[in-house]
Design a protein around this motif. Structure first.
Motif, mmCIF file in Angstrom:
data_model
loop_
_atom_site.group_PDB
_atom_site.id
_atom_site.type_symbol
_atom_site.label_atom_id
_atom_site.label_comp_id
_atom_site.label_asym_id
_atom_site.label_seq_id
_atom_site.Cartn_x
_atom_site.Cartn_y
_atom_site.Cartn_z
ATOM 1 N N ARG A 126 -3.903 -3.630 -10.642
ATOM 2 C CA ARG A 126 -4.395 -4.430 -11.776
ATOM 3 C C ARG A 126 -3.640 -4.146 -13.065
ATOM 4 N NH1 ARG A 126 -10.407 -2.944 -10.593
ATOM 5 N NH2 ARG A 126 -10.935 -4.438 -8.953
ATOM 6 N N SER A 127 -3.320 -2.882 -13.292
ATOM 7 C CA SER A 127 -2.727 -2.496 -14.570
ATOM 8 C C SER A 127 -1.205 -2.571 -14.575
ATOM 9 C CB SER A 127 -3.154 -1.069 -14.924
ATOM 10 O OG SER A 127 -2.729 -0.166 -13.912
ATOM 11 N N LEU A 128 -0.592 -2.971 -13.466
ATOM 12 C CA LEU A 128 0.866 -3.041 -13.410
ATOM 13 C C LEU A 128 1.381 -4.273 -14.148
ATOM 14 C CD1 LEU A 128 1.506 -2.119 -9.660
ATOM 15 C CD2 LEU A 128 1.630 -0.618 -11.656
ATOM 16 N N PRO A 129 2.555 -4.184 -14.754
ATOM 17 C CA PRO A 129 3.133 -5.363 -15.405
ATOM 18 C C PRO A 129 3.291 -6.528 -14.439
ATOM 19 C CG PRO A 129 4.357 -3.366 -15.973
ATOM 20 C CD PRO A 129 3.386 -2.978 -14.923
ATOM 21 N N ASP A 130 3.651 -6.235 -13.190
ATOM 22 C CA ASP A 130 3.754 -7.258 -12.154
ATOM 23 C C ASP A 130 2.889 -6.801 -10.975
ATOM 24 O OD1 ASP A 130 4.340 -9.136 -10.270
ATOM 25 O OD2 ASP A 130 6.482 -8.661 -10.105
ATOM 26 N N PRO A 131 1.646 -7.262 -10.890
ATOM 27 C CA PRO A 131 0.748 -6.781 -9.839
ATOM 28 C C PRO A 131 1.236 -7.050 -8.411
ATOM 29 C CG PRO A 131 -0.499 -7.860 -11.571
ATOM 30 C CD PRO A 131 0.949 -8.139 -11.840
ATOM 31 N N LEU A 132 2.133 -8.005 -8.236
ATOM 32 C CA LEU A 132 2.644 -8.288 -6.897
ATOM 33 C C LEU A 132 3.960 -7.586 -6.597
ATOM 34 C CD1 LEU A 132 1.884 -12.045 -6.149
ATOM 35 C CD2 LEU A 132 1.087 -10.045 -4.891
ATOM 36 N N THR A 153 -2.725 -8.519 0.648
ATOM 37 C CA THR A 153 -2.832 -7.182 0.067
ATOM 38 C C THR A 153 -4.240 -6.649 0.315
ATOM 39 O OG1 THR A 153 -3.457 -8.116 -2.077
ATOM 40 C CG2 THR A 153 -1.114 -7.601 -1.746
ATOM 41 N N SER A 154 -4.359 -5.331 0.311
ATOM 42 C CA SER A 154 -5.656 -4.701 0.564
ATOM 43 C C SER A 154 -6.468 -4.595 -0.717
ATOM 44 C CB SER A 154 -5.440 -3.299 1.138
ATOM 45 O OG SER A 154 -4.872 -2.447 0.152
ATOM 46 N N ALA A 155 -7.763 -4.341 -0.558
ATOM 47 C CA ALA A 155 -8.614 -4.133 -1.730
ATOM 48 C C ALA A 155 -8.147 -2.914 -2.519
ATOM 49 C CB ALA A 155 -10.068 -3.960 -1.286
ATOM 50 N N ALA A 156 -7.728 -1.858 -1.824
ATOM 51 C CA ALA A 156 -7.233 -0.654 -2.506
ATOM 52 C C ALA A 156 -5.986 -0.983 -3.320
ATOM 53 C CB ALA A 156 -6.940 0.441 -1.485
ATOM 54 N N TYR A 157 -5.119 -1.811 -2.757
ATOM 55 C CA TYR A 157 -3.915 -2.222 -3.480
ATOM 56 C C TYR A 157 -4.291 -2.999 -4.733
ATOM 57 C CZ TYR A 157 0.389 -4.713 -4.633
ATOM 58 O OH TYR A 157 1.474 -5.216 -5.306
ATOM 59 N N ASP A 175 0.823 -1.211 0.000
ATOM 60 C CA ASP A 175 0.000 0.000 0.000
ATOM 61 C C ASP A 175 0.857 1.262 0.000
ATOM 62 O OD1 ASP A 175 -2.256 -1.565 0.085
ATOM 63 O OD2 ASP A 175 -2.555 -1.351 2.237
ATOM 64 N N ALA A 176 1.880 1.302 0.852
ATOM 65 C CA ALA A 176 2.685 2.514 0.983
ATOM 66 C C ALA A 176 3.405 2.850 -0.319
ATOM 67 C CB ALA A 176 3.682 2.357 2.121
ATOM 68 N N ALA A 177 3.924 1.829 -0.995
ATOM 69 C CA ALA A 177 4.614 2.082 -2.263
ATOM 70 C C ALA A 177 3.660 2.668 -3.297
ATOM 71 C CB ALA A 177 5.235 0.789 -2.784
ATOM 72 N N LEU A 178 2.456 2.097 -3.392
ATOM 73 C CA LEU A 178 1.478 2.622 -4.344
ATOM 74 C C LEU A 178 0.924 3.964 -3.889
ATOM 75 C CD1 LEU A 178 -0.496 -0.562 -5.468
ATOM 76 C CD2 LEU A 178 1.474 0.557 -6.538
#
Length: 329
Positions: free
Chosen positions: A251-257, A242-246, A174-177
């Motif tokens: 979703r749109s990241l090349p690597d969602p994790l 991970t949180s729902a907000a995360y 969450d903090a990174a995003l």
């Protein structure tokens, strides 16, 4: 005769500024014999307990930028230190604060930093017992935090053993995003107002064998625990909470994790414990009102292996290194 404009008020001097800054801080607490105002504080250690001490700084342009309110800066400066105490199973007692800032910094900005720091201190029942002010090229807040833990019950990085389970508190990434443009309020708050897991850390003392707080990325910090314990870790990527907000933002990241595994500044706890103690740990987490999830296991060897949902090994993301690259603000 035309009235003369009032002369601008000169900026506060060092001692006026200290007085204004400390107004917002809790100065009294358990064991404080003498707080701010003398050359040192006088503190009485709790009998039968070890003192745990840590120091960390937040620096403008590295750990925060203009998107952070002064109150955010003050809160975060103390909270990141309290997270270190949480990882040791310690309860917080005292803090010392060194404030540095450029010439011309509005006093109101510094008072805002004090309000944020004071709010965090009150929330976690910690007394600010001293500090310092100085000029610098950018705003920074350096906090030394001291806590106490019953003798022999501190959670170290060096206690993990092969066969242990790895458990993690809260959610990751969450903090990174929260640094991304247009990030949701929930993600932004995790970046600017971290919540140290103090109650959970104390509850895990005597249950977990080893623990660490996650400040520079889950995989990287788990690697530090492995290095100190002389073991290896297997991390189940799909089990990392991970949180729902995360999940919406990733979703749109090349690597969602990716941000959850390597983003950093989550200030969650990761602990190693024998499988037979898992139920006790889950009950302790429930009492602390913090979710706790099994994310992997400890085995013989070295390093951290990450397994995807299909069981295949995936590459490890790089964490944060303070001396090699600045955080992307």
């Amino acid at each position: 005769m035309p009235r003369r404009a009032a002369a601008p008020r000169p900026p506060p001097g060092e001692f006026e500024l200290i007085e204004r800054f400390t107004r917002a801080l809790p100065l009294a607490g358990a064991g404080v014999r003498l707080g701010p105002g003398d050359d040192t504080a006088l503190l009485a250690p709790p009998p039968g307990e070890d003192l745990a001490a840590t120091v960390d700084a937040v620096v403008e342009g590295v750990h925060f930028d203009a998107r952070f309110t002064p109150e955010d800066v003050g809160w975060k400066a103390l909270a990141v230190n309290l997270s270190d105490l949480a990882s040791m199973g310690a309860r917080p007692l005292w803090a010392l604060v060194a404030l540095a800032f450029p010439r011309g910094t509005p006093p109101e900005r510094l008072e805002g930093v004090a309000r944020g720091l004071g709010a965090c201190a009150r929330a976690h029942r910690i007394a600010v017992v001293g500090g310092n002010v100085s000029r610098a090229s950018e705003l920074s807040v350096t906090v030394t935090a001291v806590g106490a833990v019953r003798r022999g019950r501190a959670l170290l990085r060096s206690g993990a053993r092969p066969g242990d389970l790895l458990v993690a508190s809260g959610t990751f990434g969450d903090a990174a995003l929260g640094l991304a443009p247009g990030a949701s309020a929930a993600l932004v708050r995790r970046q600017r107002r971290p919540a140290p897991r103090l109650a959970l850390g104390r509850a895990l003392a005597g249950v977990a064998r080893a623990a660490i707080d996650v400040s520079d990325g889950l995989v990287q910090d788990l690697g530090h625990l492995c290095d100190e314990s002389g073991v290896a870790a297997v991390l189940e990527a799909a089990a990392v909470p991970t949180s729902a907000a995360y999940r919406r933002a990733a979703r749109s990241l090349p690597d969602p994790l990716g941000p959850a595994l390597g983003g950093g500044e989550d200030y969650e706890l990761v602990a190693a414990l024998p499988p037979a103690r898992l139920a006790r740990a889950l009950r302790a987490a429930a009492r602390a009102r913090v979710p706790l999830a099994v994310i992997g296991r400890v085995e013989r060897g070295s390093g951290v292996r990450i397994l995807g949902a299909d069981g295949a090994e995936r590459p490890a993301p790089s964490g944060h290194d303070h001396l090699r690259a600045p955080r992307p603000l």
